[in-house]
Enzyme design. Structure first.
Site, PDB file in Angstrom:
ATOM      1  N   CYS A 273       0.857  -1.243   0.094  1.00 12.33           N
ATOM      2  CA  CYS A 273       0.028  -0.005  -0.225  1.00 12.33           C
ATOM      3  C   CYS A 273       0.735   1.312   0.021  1.00 12.33           C
ATOM      4  O   CYS A 273       0.451   2.331  -0.178  1.00 12.33           O
ATOM      5  CB  CYS A 273      -0.820   0.055   1.268  1.00 12.33           C
ATOM      6  SG  CYS A 273      -2.454  -0.856   0.872  1.00 12.33           S
TER       7      CYS A 273
ATOM      8  N   THR B 117      -3.911 -13.189 -16.248  1.00 11.58           N
ATOM      9  CA  THR B 117      -2.323 -13.165 -16.258  1.00 11.58           C
ATOM     10  C   THR B 117      -1.804 -12.272 -17.196  1.00 11.58           C
ATOM     11  O   THR B 117      -2.197 -12.389 -18.089  1.00 11.58           O
ATOM     12  CB  THR B 117      -1.974 -14.539 -15.792  1.00 11.58           C
ATOM     13  OG1 THR B 117      -1.960 -15.175 -17.028  1.00 11.58           O
ATOM     14  CG2 THR B 117      -2.462 -14.988 -14.916  1.00 11.58           C
TER      15      THR B 117
END
Length: 710
Positions: A399, A514
């Site tokens: 984060c 992906t």
């Protein structure tokens, strides 16, 4: 992990953080091999240096002084560190098995796991005694015993040099602590047979002077809570240490590799019977030139091992031969700052020998602690204005890499920024309330399994923060460029881990996407349902208690780890806290009036969102806010996450102190912050009983939008 501009094509896995592998990591950091992905597997984030252990037991060295920080070393080497115990190797599949995680594939492997002195064949040993190896647990148990008061009785099983060093060190430490001690050294044959006669006589004299009672030709029958039972009599002992019977780890016997008495047989190039697997240190046997187990051989093997691993990965060139020395300088600690030396028939002792030994040991450790600062790639010239300001700064992962809240609100809202939204989108379909959220994380650890565990818990946190139950999941993965074979290995590690976590949370992975890119990024989009009314940011009431379920500090700890400044032990604890599920906490907080998970905007940023949505204020008791181990120390040193300036912007009057800095530290997979009715004592007690490091950190007030810190 250092960014690589070359796709990975080969996996090199180092099993164990012994002396040889530590030096290989240092060498690798100085000159990595393009295309090779390096992995280190070790149970702990640090490895103890055996040469300084007696000095630590005696009180001459701190624990940090003798520990090799494998987290820092792995970061320097650009290696992914897997914190876990190896328990087997499947040669047919080319995999290392580690407890509690998917297998780790390898193209080339090296084993340096040391030995153990556990004696499970002695009744009571596992319950009432401590093996001297592995060193880390022994050192911790000894320090706990040393902190006690009153008379002490200590027994060491094993009358070799190691046993003599340990009993002398223990006696010195107990004497310095003012504790009267009875010291016993137990040997089934004759003590000190590995030393030449003159040195053995000197060391015997030191044992006698220290008041050590020798028990020779004594067979240990059992160990009880009261001491050691010998043939016909018992020695009273409060602390029993096993320093004899050094033996290889049991799982090596199941590898299928050629062995001698359980030790891996190696050739002069340090290869085992399988040319893909090398071995070094005490776990290896050299049939071409047998030698006793001694750390000096592991240290001397390291340069040869490093060169041969590179050669084998290149699949071209000739492997180098290791030539073990016939004799080596033996330096034996004698409790106080005095030591015995023996080399080529010469025997000498005294404080000057200890000072010599101390210089040698510190010089070795300095190689692994004082890592050179490798130069960053030069910035291009000419370049656009402002490029230099960003080019020399490492972007945090997790984060810490998010955009600031101000930029997000300005981009997502037309006109004036609206009130911050809930953690997940709430959608009503018929009579059902569904919550949707998506989150992804930039790599903060190079181990894809640990990274997956963190990213999964981080994404699930948004659902649990609203009192929801996860049901379906989509994955979004970006893998670094690598060969198809390595991509398949990495994807299997990630997906098997993700499926296990989501299944345990009651959700099913139903699809995803992906791709390949510059670095590992893992994300999840999750849909959940609420049995009752979802818990949002609105609803907090004056008088509510504010409860936080996890300590703060992951942002500063991971920033410190990236800079090589955080202690490995602290980083390992932080990673464990980041992978802790908040599912049970969410259930225990089901009666909360408002709730959120503390992530990128820090504690104050997320609390501010509750206050603005609920039309209330808050008061935080600074001393009640829990912090992760090591976080305050790093904050005092000025370590901050990349997102720190953005998180501070809404709080211009925030005091400038380490504790206040951590209130706006961006958290990755942080805890839940809940406004609960009343004093929250029962809820807090239940959370702690469930294993959460929860704390009541303040209260909700009537001062709309105002957060006061006391």
């Amino acid at each position: 992990m250092k960014p690589s501009f070359h796709p990975f094509t080969r996996d090199l896995v180092l099993v164990g953080g012994g002396h040889s592998h530590a030096l290989v990591l240092r060498s690798w950091g100085m000159k990595p091999l393009p295309g090779a992905r390096l992995t280190l597997i070790n149970p702990r984030p640090a490895a103890a240096y055996s040469g300084m252990l007696p000095g630590h037991i005696a009180g001459h060295y701190t624990r940090d002084a003798l520990e090799i920080d494998l987290v820092r070393l792995a970061r320097f080497a650009g290696a992914r560190l897997v914190l876990g115990a190896a328990e087997g190797i499947d040669l047919s599949r080319g995999e290392v098995h580690v407890a509690g995680r998917p297998p780790i594939g390898f193209d080339l492997a090296s084993i340096d796991v040391g030995i153990t002195t556990a004696m499970p064949e002695i009744p009571g040993f596992d319950e009432f005694a401590v093996p001297a190896k592995p060193l880390e647990q022994f050192a911790a148990d000894w320090q706990s015993f040393l902190q006690k008061s009153g008379p002490a009785s200590v027994a060491v099983i094993g009358g070799g040099v190691a046993g003599a060093e340990l009993i002398l060190a223990m006696g010195h430490a107990l004497s310095q602590a003012g504790r009267h001690a009875k010291l016993h050294l137990i040997e089934r044959d004759t003590v000190l047979t590995a030393l030449p006669a003159r040195s053995a006589t000197r060391l015997r004299a030191a044992l006698e002077q220290a008041g050590v009672t020798l028990h020779e030709a004594a067979k240990v029958q059992a160990i009880t809570q009261y001491g050691v039972t010998l043939d016909g009599h018992e020695i009273a002992a409060d602390f029993v240490c096993g320093a004899a019977g050094a033996r290889p780890h049991s799982w090596l016997a199941e590898t299928g590799l050629a062995q001698q008495d359980g030790y891996l047989s190696i050739d002069p190039q340090l290869r085992t019977s399988d040319p893909r697997v090398f071995a070094a240190g005490d776990c290896a046997h050299m049939p071409f030139s047998p030698r006793p187990k001694a750390g000096v051989y592991a240290v001397r093997q390291a340069p040869v091992l490093a060169q041969n691993l590179r050669t084998a990965l290149r699949e071209t060139g000739t492997l180098k031969r290791y030539h073990p020395q016939k004799d080596y300088l033996k330096l034996v600690s004698m409790g106080g700052k005095s030591a015995l030396g023996d080399r080529l028939g010469l025997s000498f002792a005294g404080p000057w020998v200890w000072r010599w030994k101390d210089r040698i040991d510190r010089k070795f450790m300095s190689k692994l602690k004082d890592l050179p600062q490798m130069a960053l790639p030069a910035l291009p010239d000419p370049r656009a204005a402002g490029a230099a300001e960003l080019g020399d700064k490492v972007l945090c992962g997790g984060c810490g890499a998010k955009l600031g809240q101000g930029a997000l609100m300005a981009a997502l809202c037309e006109g004036a920024p609206e009130m911050p939204g809930d953690d997940a989108a709430l959608v009503r379909i018929g009579d059902a309330e569904l919550v949707f959220s998506t989150d992804h994380l930039r790599e903060i650890t190079a181990d894809p399994v640990t990274m997956t565990r963190i990213a999964a818990q981080h994404a699930l946190g948004d659902i649990w923060a609203m009192g929801g139950q996860p049901r379906t999941v989509l994955t979004s993965l970006v893998l670094p460029r690598m060969s198809a074979r390595l991509s398949s290995r990495t994807l299997e590690e990630i997906m098997s881990t993700a499926r296990a976590i989501m299944s345990a949370a009651g959700a099913e992975i139903v699809g995803g996407h992906t791709s390949q890119g510059a670095e590992l990024t893992i994300g999840f989009a999750i849909a959940g349902e609420c049995d009752g009314t979802a818990i949002g940011l609105a609803g907090a009431r004056p008088g509510d208690s504010l409860i936080l379920t996890k300590p703060l500090g992951s942002g500063v700890l991971m920033a410190g780890e990236m800079a090589g400044l955080a202690r490995g032990e602290d980083v390992a604890v932080a990673l464990d806290q980041m992978i802790q599920s908040q599912a049970q906490a969410s259930t225990l907080l089901k009666d909360a009036h408002a709730m959120t998970d503390v992530t990128g905007f820090g504690l104050l940023g997320h609390l501010r969102n509750i206050c603005l949505n609920s039309g209330v204020g808050a008061e935080i008791t600074l001393e009640s806010v829990p912090f992760m181990q090591g976080a305050l120390d790093l904050a005092r040193r000025g370590i901050r996450s990349s997102l720190y300036p953005d998180n501070r912007a809404p709080f211009p009057d925030l005091a400038d102190s380490p504790r206040h800095d951590l209130l706006i530290d961006p958290q990755t997979s942080g805890g839940l912050l809940a406004a609960v009715p009343g004093n929250g004592a029962d809820t807090l007690s239940a959370l702690r009983e469930a294993g959460y490091a929860a704390a009541q950190i303040g209260n909700v007030t009537e001062s709309t939008g105002q957060i006061r810190i006391v």
